[in-house]
Design a protein around this motif. Structure first.
Motif, PDB file in Angstrom:
ATOM      1  N   GLY A   1       0.743  -1.403   0.053  1.00  0.00           N
ATOM      2  CA  GLY A   1       0.044   0.081   0.014  1.00  0.00           C
ATOM      3  C   GLY A   1       0.896   1.230  -0.007  1.00  0.00           C
ATOM      4  N   THR A   2       2.073   1.127  -0.580  1.00  0.00           N
ATOM      5  CA  THR A   2       2.697   2.386  -0.662  1.00  0.00           C
ATOM      6  C   THR A   2       3.159   2.953  -1.923  1.00  0.00           C
ATOM      7  N   THR A   3       2.407   2.599  -2.894  1.00  0.00           N
ATOM      8  CA  THR A   3       2.450   3.246  -4.157  1.00  0.00           C
ATOM      9  C   THR A   3       1.750   4.336  -4.564  1.00  0.00           C
ATOM     10  N   SER A   4       1.942   5.264  -5.541  1.00  0.00           N
ATOM     11  CA  SER A   4       1.074   6.258  -5.930  1.00  0.00           C
ATOM     12  C   SER A   4       0.758   6.216  -7.314  1.00  0.00           C
ATOM     13  N   ALA A   5      -0.208   7.370  -7.767  1.00  0.00           N
ATOM     14  CA  ALA A   5      -0.653   7.288  -9.145  1.00  0.00           C
ATOM     15  C   ALA A   5       0.559   7.691  -9.924  1.00  0.00           C
ATOM     16  N   ASP A   6       1.424   8.596  -9.502  1.00  0.00           N
ATOM     17  CA  ASP A   6       2.498   9.178 -10.245  1.00  0.00           C
ATOM     18  C   ASP A   6       3.610   7.630 -10.339  1.00  0.00           C
ATOM     19  N   LEU A   7       3.844   7.205  -9.216  1.00  0.00           N
ATOM     20  CA  LEU A   7       4.988   6.040  -9.195  1.00  0.00           C
ATOM     21  C   LEU A   7       4.289   4.843  -9.989  1.00  0.00           C
ATOM     22  N   GLU A   8       3.055   4.562  -9.935  1.00  0.00           N
ATOM     23  CA  GLU A   8       2.501   3.608 -11.235  1.00  0.00           C
ATOM     24  C   GLU A   8       2.687   4.167 -12.433  1.00  0.00           C
ATOM     25  N   ARG A   9       2.337   5.443 -12.671  1.00  0.00           N
ATOM     26  CA  ARG A   9       2.582   5.735 -13.978  1.00  0.00           C
ATOM     27  C   ARG A   9       3.998   5.721 -14.395  1.00  0.00           C
ATOM     28  N   LEU A  10       5.004   6.077 -13.521  1.00  0.00           N
ATOM     29  CA  LEU A  10       6.443   6.034 -13.853  1.00  0.00           C
ATOM     30  C   LEU A  10       7.028   4.580 -13.939  1.00  0.00           C
ATOM     31  N   PHE A  11       6.490   3.657 -13.256  1.00  0.00           N
ATOM     32  CA  PHE A  11       7.054   2.149 -13.372  1.00  0.00           C
ATOM     33  C   PHE A  11       6.663   1.581 -14.440  1.00  0.00           C
ATOM     34  N   GLN A  12       5.110   1.955 -14.869  1.00  0.00           N
ATOM     35  CA  GLN A  12       4.657   1.260 -16.004  1.00  0.00           C
ATOM     36  C   GLN A  12       5.173   1.690 -17.289  1.00  0.00           C
ATOM     37  N   ARG A  13       5.621   2.729 -17.311  1.00  0.00           N
ATOM     38  CA  ARG A  13       6.210   3.588 -18.409  1.00  0.00           C
ATOM     39  C   ARG A  13       7.515   2.957 -18.458  1.00  0.00           C
ATOM     40  N   ALA A  14       8.288   2.606 -17.595  1.00  0.00           N
ATOM     41  CA  ALA A  14       9.708   1.898 -17.649  1.00  0.00           C
ATOM     42  C   ALA A  14       9.612   0.733 -17.966  1.00  0.00           C
ATOM     43  N   SER A  15       8.479   0.017 -17.706  1.00  0.00           N
ATOM     44  CA  SER A  15       8.207  -1.664 -18.055  1.00  0.00           C
ATOM     45  C   SER A  15       8.008  -1.365 -19.713  1.00  0.00           C
ATOM     46  N   GLN A  16       7.033  -0.476 -20.170  1.00  0.00           N
ATOM     47  CA  GLN A  16       6.851  -0.430 -21.770  1.00  0.00           C
ATOM     48  C   GLN A  16       8.232   0.167 -22.503  1.00  0.00           C
ATOM     49  N   THR A  17       9.084   0.831 -21.994  1.00  0.00           N
ATOM     50  CA  THR A  17      10.242   1.203 -22.553  1.00  0.00           C
ATOM     51  C   THR A  17      11.487   0.074 -22.572  1.00  0.00           C
ATOM     52  N   SER A  18      11.223  -0.491 -21.375  1.00  0.00           N
ATOM     53  CA  SER A  18      12.226  -1.727 -21.299  1.00  0.00           C
ATOM     54  C   SER A  18      11.658  -2.672 -22.522  1.00  0.00           C
ATOM     55  N   ARG A  19      10.646  -3.019 -22.757  1.00  0.00           N
ATOM     56  CA  ARG A  19      10.037  -3.893 -23.685  1.00  0.00           C
ATOM     57  C   ARG A  19      10.549  -3.439 -25.210  1.00  0.00           C
ATOM     58  N   GLY A  20      10.137  -2.189 -25.328  1.00  0.00           N
ATOM     59  CA  GLY A  20      10.463  -1.473 -26.592  1.00  0.00           C
ATOM     60  C   GLY A  20      11.996  -1.706 -26.944  1.00  0.00           C
ATOM     61  N   ILE A  21      12.984  -1.299 -26.129  1.00  0.00           N
ATOM     62  CA  ILE A  21      14.256  -1.596 -26.391  1.00  0.00           C
ATOM     63  C   ILE A  21      14.572  -2.938 -26.413  1.00  0.00           C
ATOM     64  N   LYS A  22      14.015  -4.034 -25.778  1.00  0.00           N
ATOM     65  CA  LYS A  22      14.246  -5.460 -26.284  1.00  0.00           C
ATOM     66  C   LYS A  22      14.023  -5.930 -27.425  1.00  0.00           C
ATOM     67  N   SER A  23      13.076  -5.384 -28.063  1.00  0.00           N
ATOM     68  CA  SER A  23      12.541  -5.502 -29.554  1.00  0.00           C
ATOM     69  C   SER A  23      13.365  -4.906 -30.552  1.00  0.00           C
ATOM     70  N   VAL A  24      14.101  -3.935 -30.206  1.00  0.00           N
ATOM     71  CA  VAL A  24      14.984  -3.268 -30.987  1.00  0.00           C
ATOM     72  C   VAL A  24      15.889  -3.901 -31.872  1.00  0.00           C
ATOM     73  N   ALA A  25      16.093  -4.206 -33.131  1.00  0.00           N
ATOM     74  CA  ALA A  25      17.144  -4.933 -33.726  1.00  0.00           C
ATOM     75  C   ALA A  25      18.667  -4.511 -33.416  1.00  0.00           C
ATOM     76  N   GLY A  26      19.326  -5.413 -32.857  1.00  0.00           N
ATOM     77  CA  GLY A  26      20.748  -5.182 -32.645  1.00  0.00           C
ATOM     78  C   GLY A  26      20.786  -4.956 -31.053  1.00  0.00           C
ATOM     79  N   VAL A  27      19.671  -4.700 -30.369  1.00  0.00           N
ATOM     80  CA  VAL A  27      19.836  -4.539 -29.106  1.00  0.00           C
ATOM     81  C   VAL A  27      19.723  -5.828 -28.502  1.00  0.00           C
ATOM     82  N   GLY A  28      18.840  -6.814 -28.671  1.00  0.00           N
ATOM     83  CA  GLY A  28      18.886  -8.125 -28.265  1.00  0.00           C
ATOM     84  C   GLY A  28      20.063  -8.806 -28.005  1.00  0.00           C
ATOM     85  N   GLU A  29      20.760  -8.648 -29.290  1.00  0.00           N
ATOM     86  CA  GLU A  29      22.002  -9.354 -29.204  1.00  0.00           C
ATOM     87  C   GLU A  29      23.007  -8.898 -27.997  1.00  0.00           C
ATOM     88  N   ALA A  30      22.813  -7.642 -27.579  1.00  0.00           N
ATOM     89  CA  ALA A  30      23.661  -7.041 -26.467  1.00  0.00           C
ATOM     90  C   ALA A  30      23.264  -7.634 -25.100  1.00  0.00           C
TER      91      ALA A  30
END
Length: 453
Positions: A134-163
């Motif tokens: 019970g310690t999260t907040s709307a801003d932290l939820e949005r921050l961490f969810q955007r972080a997850s979306q960003t990491s998935r996007g980077i993982k799918s980028v050609a050339g980054v998966g190999e690294a």
């Protein structure tokens, strides 16, 4: 205001990281209880970083300094170490720098093994823990969810998966120059968690077939049964250690799971250890710098934080210990740098997060302005009804006129928000209409983050 306190392999040694990691369990709940002006807090603790993300929801005087000192003091108490040592271990980020840092962390761009896969799951689990406490907040939820979306996007980028590399794979690369045939290597895997699964996959990729697993918590049998491995019982652990060419420890429990006495006890039982790793190497396979390595009969890899292996194992003849500190010293950072496209993705994600944040912060002002105009329209409609001049057509026309008049101020509000000039908009509403807009109160609900793999 968002604030992040970060201690990692980049700014702290592994001894202090190990101590800090043992002092953050339950930290979020206690900090929230002690500091009423904190709206939310999420703690991320991995094998090479300890970070605290805080949402300060009240503009207290010197809020950043007050929050920082409060969190540092609480960590010092929980970890049982001097406040000054804790203070020295942490770097701080605020506002949009927090978003950029977390997006890079979640994408593996700040990891010891650049581009590692595991960190994204660890970040998601940190948010899930904060939800449960019970310690999260709307801003932290949005921050961490955007972080997850960003990491998935980077993982799918050609050339980054190999690294993308894990610490387990990096450790195996450091062992590889001494292996003639991985199929001949006997491996004991100590642990059954997510790191054990990653390590097992890395071993299988190299063709290792002789793998046994041990768990101090008693989960080895179930883990081994699903993966066609040999499960080691508690009374056979010492013998299994002595019989293995390569022991890899990757558990998250407190205390050592392996020490010199265990190794010696096992060797007495099985009659010593036949050396597989007998050749010295002149160079670490993942380092440009020469590394002196003694001839080894047995290699023990410690991927745990807190440490899984007591350093005294090196007092046993022929044993070489490869721990996180050693991996850090010989990690070829330049060879593991993510592509420029990944950096661009992080930059764009930060800009989008900033834009949405500013617009959300200005939303109460936009709502207040709309209500102001609609209230005046309702007053006029009521007067029309009193005079007998009311009709559906005139009411519709008046409300339509309000919408037309509000269109340009709403567009301008979004433009100012994106430019970081939202305060000017609030000041203008106060000067023109006497509207005093308070800080927004988060009332959003968010979907549950996906489970880590």
């Amino acid at each position: 205001m968002l604030l992040c306190l970060s201690a990692s392999h980049k700014n702290a040694d592994f001894e202090i990281l190990e101590t800090l990691s043992g002092g953050v369990s339950g930290l979020s709940r206690r900090v929230s209880d002690e500091m009423s002006f904190i709206g939310g807090i999420v703690t991320v603790a991995t094998c090479n970083r300890v970070e605290v993300y805080v949402d300060v929801d009240e503009p207290v005087t010197a809020a950043e300094a007050v929050t920082y000192e409060g969190v540092v003091e609480r960590i010092a108490i929980e970890a049982g170490i001097d406040v000054a040592r804790v203070r020295d271990a942490f770097d701080t980020y605020s506002d949009m720098d927090v978003a950029e840092h977390l997006f890079r962390v979640s994408s593996g761009l700040e990891s010891l093994a650049m581009g590692e896969d595991e960190i994204a799951g660890q970040v998601r689990r940190a948010l899930e823990t904060a939800r449960a406490e019970g310690t999260t907040s709307a801003d932290l939820e949005r921050l961490f969810q955007r972080a997850s979306q960003t990491s998935r996007g980077i993982k799918s980028v050609a050339g980054v998966g190999e690294a993308q590399r894990s610490l387990a794979r990096l450790a195996l690369e450091m062992v590889e120059s001494r292996v003639v045939d991985w199929r001949a290597v006997r491996v004991l895997l100590v642990g059954t968690g997510s790191y054990a699964r990653v390590t097992l996959a890395a071993l299988k990729e190299r063709g290792v077939n002789d793998i046994a697993v041990y768990s101090a918590s008693g989960r080895a049998h179930e883990f081994a049964l699903k993966r066609d491995l040999e499960a080691i019982a508690h009374d056979g652990y010492a013998s299994a250690v002595a019989s293995a060419d390569l022991v890899i420890c990757c558990t998250t429990g407190d205390g050592f799971v392996l020490n010199a006495d265990t190794v010696r006890q096992g060797r007495r039982r099985v009659g010593g250890h036949a050396p597989l790793f007998g050749a010295s190497v002149d160079e670490c396979p993942v380092s440009a710098a020469p590394v002196e390595v003694a001839s080894s009969e047995q290699i023990i890899v410690d991927l745990g934080l807190p440490r899984n292996v007591n350093p005294d194992v090196t007092t046993v003849s022929g044993v070489e210990l490869l721990d996180l500190e050693t991996i850090r010293l010989h990690t070829p950072i330049t060879a593991l740098q993510a592509s420029q496209k990944a950096e661009d993705l992080v930059s764009r994600a930060v800009k989008k997060f900033s834009r949405v944040s500013e617009e959300q912060n200005l939303a109460p002002a936009m709502v207040a302005l709309r209500e102001y105009f609609l209230d005046r329209a309702d007053d006029e409609i009521e007067r029309m009804r009193t005079r007998g001049d009311h009709s559906k057509e005139t009411e519709h026309a008046l409300r339509h006129l309000v919408s037309v008049l509000l269109h340009e101020p709403m567009v301008r509000a979004r433009e100012l928000a994106r430019q970081g000039e939202g305060e000017r908009y609030n000041d203008a509403l106060n000067a023109l209409f006497g509207l005093v807009v308070s800080a927004p109160v988060a009332a959003e609900t968010y979907p549950q983050a996906e489970n880590a793999g």
